[in-house]
Write an enzyme that holds these catalytic residues in place. Structure first.
Site, PDB file in Angstrom:
ATOM      1  N   ARG A   1       0.652  -0.697  -0.290  1.00 39.54           N
ATOM      2  CA  ARG A   1      -0.184   0.193   0.278  1.00 39.54           C
ATOM      3  C   ARG A   1       0.410   0.977   0.037  1.00 39.54           C
ATOM      4  O   ARG A   1       0.517   2.344  -0.413  1.00 39.54           O
ATOM      5  CB  ARG A   1      -1.056   0.110   1.373  1.00 39.54           C
ATOM      6  CG  ARG A   1      -2.240  -1.193   0.868  1.00 39.54           C
ATOM      7  CD  ARG A   1      -3.350  -0.669   1.935  1.00 39.54           C
ATOM      8  NE  ARG A   1      -3.672  -1.110   1.863  1.00 39.54           N
ATOM      9  CZ  ARG A   1      -4.309  -2.440   2.804  1.00 39.54           C
ATOM     10  NH1 ARG A   1      -3.875  -2.526   3.723  1.00 39.54           N
ATOM     11  NH2 ARG A   1      -5.537  -3.593   2.840  1.00 39.54           N
ATOM     12  N   GLY A   2       2.019   1.173   0.651  1.00 40.71           N
ATOM     13  CA  GLY A   2       2.764   2.608   1.119  1.00 40.71           C
ATOM     14  C   GLY A   2       3.543   3.121  -0.529  1.00 40.71           C
ATOM     15  O   GLY A   2       3.510   4.317  -0.925  1.00 40.71           O
TER      16      GLY A   2
END
Length: 351
Positions: free
Chosen positions: A290-291
């Site tokens: 996600r980052g």
């Protein structure tokens, strides 16, 4: 004419976004999420009385009106299939001409005491069984479609409701099932949560689901504090006059956001920069991808906001802390701030 004036007077005036002093992190995170809602929303953590609610209402008021199908509870888009309900899709397939209207971008507040039915909506089972008609009472997720859903003190909200919120925000759809009957409708919104860390932290698994994380603190500079107090006093004294005074700046920012939204699909980011973003995430031991995804999206939105068609390392520098600081594993023995840690690794990898 009299009716119009009465209606205008009944609408509560909103403090102009461009007149908000300080809190640059929060303002930037909100602007980028409005440019690209797929960033995944923003969690705003900070002291009480720092203008969180004021700023969030101000960004919603700033946005240009959207076109919706009349009498549709989901704010359906008249032509985009991803943003319309099943009924509207069927009407289009049957060549039914739909009436439309322009409305302000929906700004929906989720109260702390809300139930699952209030959030997701309810199906009238009795009517469905007796008359064979699906009757759905729209919830807050329906009303927030194509708008902003704001949860104050999200860290005090029931975890089950937070899960439902985040699932709807991630998928863009809300599904309600009861007694074998299912209703599905679009629910694309910018999720904004706010809270005070003194009142409890959000679970790391849930915090990770927010695209960005802004930290705000009480302004310490006496000159800035006086400026904030004076601006608020002027607004409270004569809101309409104050709003008119800020109108030109508001229109300029609105045009800049619309331009960025239109540019977004054409923004490019070099492969080398993508590799470096992922190197930063790996060095910080960020779980999942996600980052990486959010940082890429936010960098593109920032480049579009600054009228550039290619992402630079400076663009990434401006947004990477907002995208990664809340994804770091908490180490009680570590003295360095999570934001400083992100910048330290960024500087090492990006030279």
């Amino acid at each position: 004419m009299v009716t119009t004036n009465i209606t205008e007077n009944l609408i509560r005036p909103v403090f102009p976004f461009t007149a908000i002093v300080g809190q640059e992190e929060m303002k930037l995170a909100l602007i980028l999420n409005v440019i690209d809602p797929t960033i995944g929303g923003v969690m705003i953590m900070g002291d009480r009385g720092t203008g969180k609610s004021t700023t969030i209402r101000a960004i919603a008021d700033l946005l240009p009106e959207i076109e919706v199908v009349m009498d549709d509870p989901f704010n359906s888009h008249p032509s985009n299939i991803e943003l319309m309900s099943e009924e509207i899709k069927n009407s289009l397939q049957d060549d039914i001409i739909l009436s439309t209207k322009k409305i302000k971008v929906p700004m929906v507040d989720l109260p702390l005491g809300a139930t699952e039915d209030r959030l997701c909506g309810t199906i009238d089972i009795e009517k469905a069984l007796k008359e064979g008609i699906k009757t759905f009472e729209a919830g807050l997720l329906a009303k927030a479609n194509r708008g902003i859903l704001y949860v104050d003190e999200v860290n005090l909200l029931d975890d089950h409701l937070v899960d439902l919120l985040l699932d709807a925000a991630a998928s863009g759809w809300n599904t309600v099932e009861r007694e074998g009957i299912s209703i599905r409708h679009p629910s694309r919104f910018v999720l904004v949560g706010s809270g005070n860390p003194e009142e409890g932290e959000l679970r790391p698994q849930l915090l990770d689901r927010f695209g960005m994380h802004a930290e705000i603190r009480t302004v310490k500079d006496p000159i800035l504090r006086v400026q904030i107090v004076e601006q608020r006093s002027l607004f409270d004294l004569n809101a309409n006059e104050y709003i008119n005074r800020c109108a030109e700046e508001q229109e300029e920012l609105k045009a800049r956001i619309v331009n960025a939204q239109n540019l977004l699909s054409s923004i490019k980011i070099d492969y080398d920069l993508k590799i470096k973003i992922s190197e930063v995430c790996a060095a910080l031991d960020v779980d999942g991808l996600r980052g990486d995804i959010v940082t890429n999206r936010a960098a593109k939105a920032f480049a579009a906001y600054n009228k550039r068609d290619i992402v630079t390392s400076e663009d990434i520098q401006q947004i990477i802390v907002l995208c990664l600081r809340h994804r770091l594993r908490k180490d009680p023995l570590e003295s360095i701030d999570s934001g400083d840690k992100v910048m330290k690794i960024f500087n090492e990898i990006f030279n």
